[in-house]
Design an enzyme around this catalytic site. Sequence first.
Site, PDB file in Angstrom:
ATOM      1  N   ARG A  88       0.835  -1.201   0.000  1.00 34.76           N
ATOM      2  CA  ARG A  88       0.000   0.000   0.000  1.00 34.76           C
ATOM      3  C   ARG A  88       0.875   1.258   0.000  1.00 34.76           C
ATOM      4  NH1 ARG A  88      -4.768  -0.820   2.540  1.00 34.76           N
ATOM      5  NH2 ARG A  88      -3.699  -2.185   3.996  1.00 34.76           N
ATOM      6  N   TYR A  89       1.921   1.242   0.795  1.00 35.09           N
ATOM      7  CA  TYR A  89       2.817   2.393   0.907  1.00 35.09           C
ATOM      8  C   TYR A  89       4.103   2.072   0.137  1.00 35.09           C
ATOM      9  CZ  TYR A  89      -0.213   3.125   4.977  1.00 35.09           C
ATOM     10  OH  TYR A  89      -1.287   3.272   5.813  1.00 35.09           O
ATOM     11  N   ARG A  92       7.224  -0.059   2.044  1.00 31.94           N
ATOM     12  CA  ARG A  92       7.026  -1.223   2.914  1.00 31.94           C
ATOM     13  C   ARG A  92       5.893  -2.090   2.402  1.00 31.94           C
ATOM     14  NH1 ARG A  92       5.527   3.639   4.652  1.00 31.94           N
ATOM     15  NH2 ARG A  92       3.673   3.966   5.936  1.00 31.94           N
ATOM     16  N   CYS A 101      -4.551 -17.365  14.189  1.00 31.84           N
ATOM     17  CA  CYS A 101      -4.149 -16.547  15.344  1.00 31.84           C
ATOM     18  C   CYS A 101      -4.248 -17.399  16.605  1.00 31.84           C
ATOM     19  CB  CYS A 101      -5.065 -15.338  15.493  1.00 31.84           C
ATOM     20  SG  CYS A 101      -5.058 -14.243  14.068  1.00 31.84           S
ATOM     21  N   CYS A 105      -9.737 -12.024  18.226  1.00 32.48           N
ATOM     22  CA  CYS A 105     -10.244 -10.830  18.898  1.00 32.48           C
ATOM     23  C   CYS A 105     -11.594 -10.479  18.278  1.00 32.48           C
ATOM     24  CB  CYS A 105      -9.248  -9.689  18.721  1.00 32.48           C
ATOM     25  SG  CYS A 105      -7.549 -10.189  19.082  1.00 32.48           S
ATOM     26  N   CYS A 108     -11.654  -7.759  15.493  1.00 30.14           N
ATOM     27  CA  CYS A 108     -10.592  -7.854  14.477  1.00 30.14           C
ATOM     28  C   CYS A 108     -10.996  -7.218  13.150  1.00 30.14           C
ATOM     29  CB  CYS A 108     -10.234  -9.312  14.253  1.00 30.14           C
ATOM     30  SG  CYS A 108      -8.990  -9.522  12.959  1.00 30.14           S
ATOM     31  N   ARG A 110      -9.549  -7.839  10.403  1.00 31.87           N
ATOM     32  CA  ARG A 110      -9.410  -8.836   9.328  1.00 31.87           C
ATOM     33  C   ARG A 110     -10.250 -10.065   9.648  1.00 31.87           C
ATOM     34  NH1 ARG A 110      -3.405  -7.617   9.022  1.00 31.87           N
ATOM     35  NH2 ARG A 110      -3.316  -5.957   7.466  1.00 31.87           N
ATOM     36  N   ASP A 271     -11.791  -0.117  13.462  1.00 27.49           N
ATOM     37  CA  ASP A 271     -12.200  -0.129  12.053  1.00 27.49           C
ATOM     38  C   ASP A 271     -13.655  -0.562  11.910  1.00 27.49           C
ATOM     39  OD1 ASP A 271      -9.676   0.582  10.783  1.00 27.49           O
ATOM     40  OD2 ASP A 271      -8.944  -1.294  11.634  1.00 27.49           O
ATOM     41  N   ASP A 308      -7.442   4.189  10.039  1.00 26.42           N
ATOM     42  CA  ASP A 308      -7.176   3.577   8.734  1.00 26.42           C
ATOM     43  C   ASP A 308      -8.347   3.960   7.842  1.00 26.42           C
ATOM     44  OD1 ASP A 308      -5.208   1.877   7.458  1.00 26.42           O
ATOM     45  OD2 ASP A 308      -5.137   0.835   9.393  1.00 26.42           O
ATOM     46  N   LYS A 315      -3.299   5.062   6.695  1.00 21.74           N
ATOM     47  CA  LYS A 315      -3.530   5.620   8.034  1.00 21.74           C
ATOM     48  C   LYS A 315      -3.322   7.127   8.030  1.00 21.74           C
ATOM     49  CE  LYS A 315      -1.596   1.695  10.480  1.00 21.74           C
ATOM     50  NZ  LYS A 315      -1.188   1.073   9.207  1.00 21.74           N
TER      51      LYS A 315
HETATM   52  S1  SF4 Z   1      -6.634  -8.594  15.874  1.00 15.29           S
HETATM   53 FE1  SF4 Z   1      -7.229 -10.112  14.303  1.00 15.29          FE
HETATM   54  S2  SF4 Z   1      -5.318 -10.670  13.288  1.00 15.29           S
HETATM   55 FE2  SF4 Z   1      -4.757  -9.708  15.239  1.00 15.29          FE
HETATM   56  S3  SF4 Z   1      -4.570 -11.414  16.720  1.00 15.29           S
HETATM   57 FE3  SF4 Z   1      -6.660 -10.614  16.905  1.00 15.29          FE
HETATM   58  S4  SF4 Z   1      -7.835 -11.908  15.513  1.00 15.29           S
HETATM   59 FE4  SF4 Z   1      -5.691 -12.191  14.927  1.00 15.29          FE
END
Ligand code: SF4
Length: 350
Positions: A88-89, A92, A101, A105, A108, A110, A271, A308, A315
């Site tokens: 994207r940038y 990097r 994972c 979370c 999350c 993603r 997000d 973001d 960002k």
């Molecule tokens: S925020 Fe999303 S990508 Fe990061 S550890 Fe938690 S579940 Fe996994």
Amino acid sequence: MTTLRTPAQLCDHGLAPPQNRAALESVAARYAVALPPALAALIDRNDPHDPMARQFVPSQAELDHQPQELNDPIGDDAYSPVAGIVHRYPDRVLLKLTPICAVYCRFCFRREMVGPDKANALSPAALAAALDYIRAHAEIWEVILTGGDPLVLSARRLRAVMKALGEIEHVKVVRIHTRVPIADPARMTPELVRAIKIKGKPTYVAVHVNHARELSPQARDACARMADAGLPLLAQSVLLAGVNDSPQAMADLMRALVECRIKPYYLHHADLAPGTGHLRTDIATGQALMRGLRGRLSGLCQPTYVLDIPSGHGKSPIGPNYIEHAAKNGGEHVVVEDFNGRRHQYPPNT
Ligand code: SF4
């Protein structure tokens, strides 16, 4: 206790009310669930608003989808030239090795892409193609290993990836984003720590932490093993309603991080991930919290509050503004606000 992966297991361990089980099955059918023992042990089962549970235990509120929410809220897909790479940038790239994972979370960004039922870890051929992409782009100065969580991979696999990156001359810095030191601190063995070091190049580790209680004694030890090995540590945190959206919770988090030799780097505005509206605040709340940190806590404890921008625009800092331009007597100057809210002209004598 092993990692809890189903609503039935969460109910059996007193972490979700049995009457919610059917709704939670619907949540789990769409979004991955994993609660490792180290995090389950931090949850106060007697507190219906426990900040650990809000982050890690699925809630039926995740079934509420708001019209503005997006499956790919930060627009990774549009910037993915080959599998596993997000460019994207200019200087990097992200290198996504696995969709797995240690913990899933509930906020999350993603969440539509991570989990055991998503595409497998990058195949050897796909990883080779991703590394070829990095080799072919001399402008890539930094490679960021991100999520899923790269540190769920074996030391052997990580060592091989780090060796390959170390051999690319124009890549000067590698950064790893991870929640493993918090979610599964025992996994941060001396062998794993050695595996992520690259001779002659720095590996920065950005640990994801949102509440001071996540920094258990075991998590602190895991971070200390990395710091003692010479790995610079950063923190990225997400502003979450009912978790860290009070001045006290935010100050405690930032101080605890610095005490663990982890420099607060970004505080992300949550997000627009689907089913996460109950965990989002508004931006004004984040700005007020940032004002609360400024001047009252050490400069080491100040993250940059960022958004973001949806659709992959990157960002941008969205913290409070302390400066405004003004004109007087035909000249121009600025007015700067101090941490007490008093305003000062700069230069003073214009
Ligand atoms: S925020 Fe999303 S990508 Fe990061 S550890 Fe938690 S579940 Fe996994």
